[in-house]
Design an enzyme around this catalytic site. Structure first.
Site, short mmCIF file in Angstrom:
data_model
loop_
_atom_site.label_atom_id
_atom_site.label_comp_id
_atom_site.label_asym_id
_atom_site.label_seq_id
_atom_site.Cartn_x
_atom_site.Cartn_y
_atom_site.Cartn_z
N HIS A 1 2.19 5.30 12.09
CA HIS A 1 2.68 5.34 10.71
C HIS A 1 3.45 6.65 10.56
O HIS A 1 2.88 7.72 10.71
CB HIS A 1 1.45 5.34 9.78
CG HIS A 1 1.76 5.44 8.33
ND1 HIS A 1 1.74 4.34 7.48
CD2 HIS A 1 2.08 6.50 7.54
CE1 HIS A 1 2.04 4.72 6.25
NE2 HIS A 1 2.25 6.03 6.25
N ARG B 1 0.86 -1.20 0.00
CA ARG B 1 0.00 0.00 0.00
C ARG B 1 0.89 1.24 0.00
O ARG B 1 1.08 1.88 -1.04
CB ARG B 1 -0.96 -0.03 1.19
CG ARG B 1 -2.11 0.95 1.08
CD ARG B 1 -1.75 2.38 1.40
NE ARG B 1 -1.39 2.58 2.80
CZ ARG B 1 -0.96 3.74 3.27
NH1 ARG B 1 -0.81 4.80 2.47
NH2 ARG B 1 -0.63 3.87 4.55
N GLU B 2 1.50 1.55 1.15
CA GLU B 2 2.40 2.72 1.19
C GLU B 2 3.54 2.54 0.19
O GLU B 2 3.91 3.48 -0.53
CB GLU B 2 2.97 2.89 2.60
CG GLU B 2 3.96 4.04 2.75
CD GLU B 2 3.33 5.42 2.64
OE1 GLU B 2 2.34 5.67 3.34
OE2 GLU B 2 3.83 6.25 1.85
N HIS C 1 -6.44 -0.53 2.93
CA HIS C 1 -6.38 0.85 3.42
C HIS C 1 -7.37 1.66 2.62
O HIS C 1 -7.22 1.80 1.39
CB HIS C 1 -4.95 1.36 3.20
CG HIS C 1 -4.67 2.69 3.81
ND1 HIS C 1 -4.60 3.85 3.08
CD2 HIS C 1 -4.43 3.04 5.10
CE1 HIS C 1 -4.33 4.85 3.89
NE2 HIS C 1 -4.21 4.39 5.11
N HIS D 1 39.24 0.93 13.91
CA HIS D 1 38.05 0.06 13.98
C HIS D 1 38.42 -1.40 13.72
O HIS D 1 37.97 -2.31 14.42
CB HIS D 1 37.01 0.51 12.95
CG HIS D 1 36.30 1.77 13.32
ND1 HIS D 1 34.94 1.88 13.42
CD2 HIS D 1 36.79 3.01 13.62
CE1 HIS D 1 34.61 3.11 13.77
NE2 HIS D 1 35.71 3.82 13.90
N HIS E 1 6.34 9.13 8.45
CA HIS E 1 7.15 9.40 7.25
C HIS E 1 8.54 9.91 7.61
O HIS E 1 8.80 10.36 8.72
CB HIS E 1 6.40 10.36 6.32
CG HIS E 1 5.42 9.61 5.47
ND1 HIS E 1 5.73 9.15 4.23
CD2 HIS E 1 4.15 9.17 5.73
CE1 HIS E 1 4.69 8.48 3.73
NE2 HIS E 1 3.72 8.48 4.63
N THR F 1 2.02 12.03 8.80
CA THR F 1 1.84 12.00 7.35
C THR F 1 2.91 12.77 6.59
O THR F 1 3.28 12.42 5.48
CB THR F 1 0.44 12.57 7.03
OG1 THR F 1 -0.50 11.79 7.75
CG2 THR F 1 0.12 12.57 5.57
N ARG G 1 -9.60 -0.33 11.97
CA ARG G 1 -8.67 0.66 12.53
C ARG G 1 -9.03 2.01 11.92
O ARG G 1 -9.30 2.10 10.72
CB ARG G 1 -7.24 0.30 12.17
CG ARG G 1 -6.21 1.22 12.81
CD ARG G 1 -5.12 1.69 11.87
NE ARG G 1 -5.61 2.52 10.79
CZ ARG G 1 -4.82 3.06 9.85
NH1 ARG G 1 -3.54 2.83 9.86
NH2 ARG G 1 -5.33 3.81 8.88
#
Ligand code: AKG
Length: 375
Positions: A196, A15-16, A75, A292, A198, A169, A135
């Site tokens: 959710h 979806r996203e 969704h 390192h 971004h 969002t 939801r």
């Protein structure tokens, strides 16, 4: 430090992730992604709305019938037309969203909070009456005033939804803000909470983690973090974040599949795995600077918080460059079956540094040189 005991992934590459500029998944690719993340062990798979396109609706119904272990969600807008399509598709649940910030309300629907709640009641009752897990998210939660969020979420919680969702969002929230808002909402509702977030300002993984600390139970992720603009929290990033606290937190997932899943989706969207991807970056377990490499060769935990073997990856000690140290050179010689004294290893390292100042060097050049120093 103690952490919340419940954690679920809502995997939303379908979806996203499909909203990523480079993504256009075929039906076969959608199935391959759903099967892969299901085998990985995510608890939920979120797919594009059946209202998005006819093929999206067919693929949604096909994947819903596939008998996967994960619960299949779609969704959708908080609208009866979309809700009917969701029910017809045979999914286990619907993730509804409605914009509540001033910025989005003005351009998106122009409704008041009361009107939003009124519409949500109708849609939620319909979905619940058809046995769907529901939801409800306030889109753009972090630009919505907290009292407005509380008002909407309390009303939604009282309808008996499974979860509410908080969405950053536009990627504006900071980790502390996410924690505080989540904790404030957690105190007001009894249902589960999804987050959710971004990545516009680079906080997606940190924010998702702070959401969990603040009371979220469900975290949205995509493979490689793909999504609108520069995406959301990545599946690999969240696995890394949790495993860094305690590998037991991710023991129920098949984390050794991460590399193949990231590779598969990277190819599908026409890119390679980014250098800064947690765990699956080609350089995620490569050590370079002399200080390192010396420490890592003595004890990997000095510069590694994650054990590469847990993810089917191996450690690399890079030697073909001018930052090389003599310990790394001695170790490379041992791998080649050559013994170099400290003096010889130091001399070889000095030679490689000088060469590295002049031009790029490769591993073959280094190996040839080590044979020379051993003679
Ligand atoms: C966003 O707000 O960025 C979304 O993609 C929707 C998130 C949600 O439904 O919670």
């Amino acid at each position: 430090m103690s952490f919340p005991d419940r954690f679920y992934f809502v995997e939303t590459t379908l979806r996203e992730g499909e909203q990523f500029a480079g993504a256009r998944f075929t039906s076969e690719q959608r199935v391959a992604i759903a099967d892969a993340v299901d085998a990985f062990g995510v608890e939920y798979i979120e797919l594009t709305s059946p209202a998005a396109s006819p093929q999206s609706a067919r693929d949604l119904a096909m994947i819903a019938r596939r008998g996967l272990k994960a619960r299949i969600l779609t969704h959708i807008r908080c609208h009866m037309d979309d809700a009917r399509l969701a029910v017809e598709s045979g999914v286990n649940g619907a993730n509804l969203l409605f914009a509540t910030s001033e910025q989005l309300r003005q351009v998106s629907h122009g409704r008041t909070l009361d009107e939003i709640i009124e519409r949500a009641v109708e849609v939620i009752e319909y979905l619940k009456s058809h046995g769907l897990e529901v939801r409800f998210s306030c889109e753009d939660s972090f630009r919505t005033p907290l009292p407005d969020l509380i008002r909407v979420y309390k009303a939604i919680d009282s309808l008996g939804v499974k979860r509410i969702g908080l969405a950053d969002t536009v990627g504006v929230a900071s980790p502390r803000e996410v924690y505080n808002v989540l904790a404030a909402i957690r105190a007001e509702v009894s249902c589960d909470i999804e987050f959710h977030g971004h990545n516009d300002s680079g906080c997606a993984i940190a924010n998702a983690f702070c959401a969990w600390e603040g009371g979220a139970t469900h975290i949205d992720v995509t493979v490689l973090g793909i999504g609108e603009r520069n995406g959301i929290a990545s599946l690999g990033g969240m696995i890394a974040r949790l495993a860094a606290i305690d590998p037991a937190l991710v023991s129920r997932y098949n984390v050794e599949m991460l590399n193949e899943i990231d590779q598969m989706v990277a190819e599908m969207v026409g890119m390679t795995i980014p250098f800064n991807s947690c765990i699956t970056s080609p350089t995620a377990f490569t050590h370079k600077a002399g200080m390192h490499t010396k420490a890592v060769l003595a004890d990997p935990r000095s510069y590694e918080i994650l054990d590469p073997s847990m993810f089917g990856r191996t450690r690399t000690v890079a030697v073909a460059h001018r930052l090389v140290g003599w310990h790394a050179i001695a170790e490379r010689a041992r791998e080649l079956g050559i013994y170099l004294s400290e003096t010889q290893a130091r001399a070889a390292a000095a030679r490689i540094k000088a060469l590295g100042d002049e031009h790029d060097i490769d591993g073959t050049t280094v190996d040839e040189l080590l044979y020379e120093y051993a003679e």
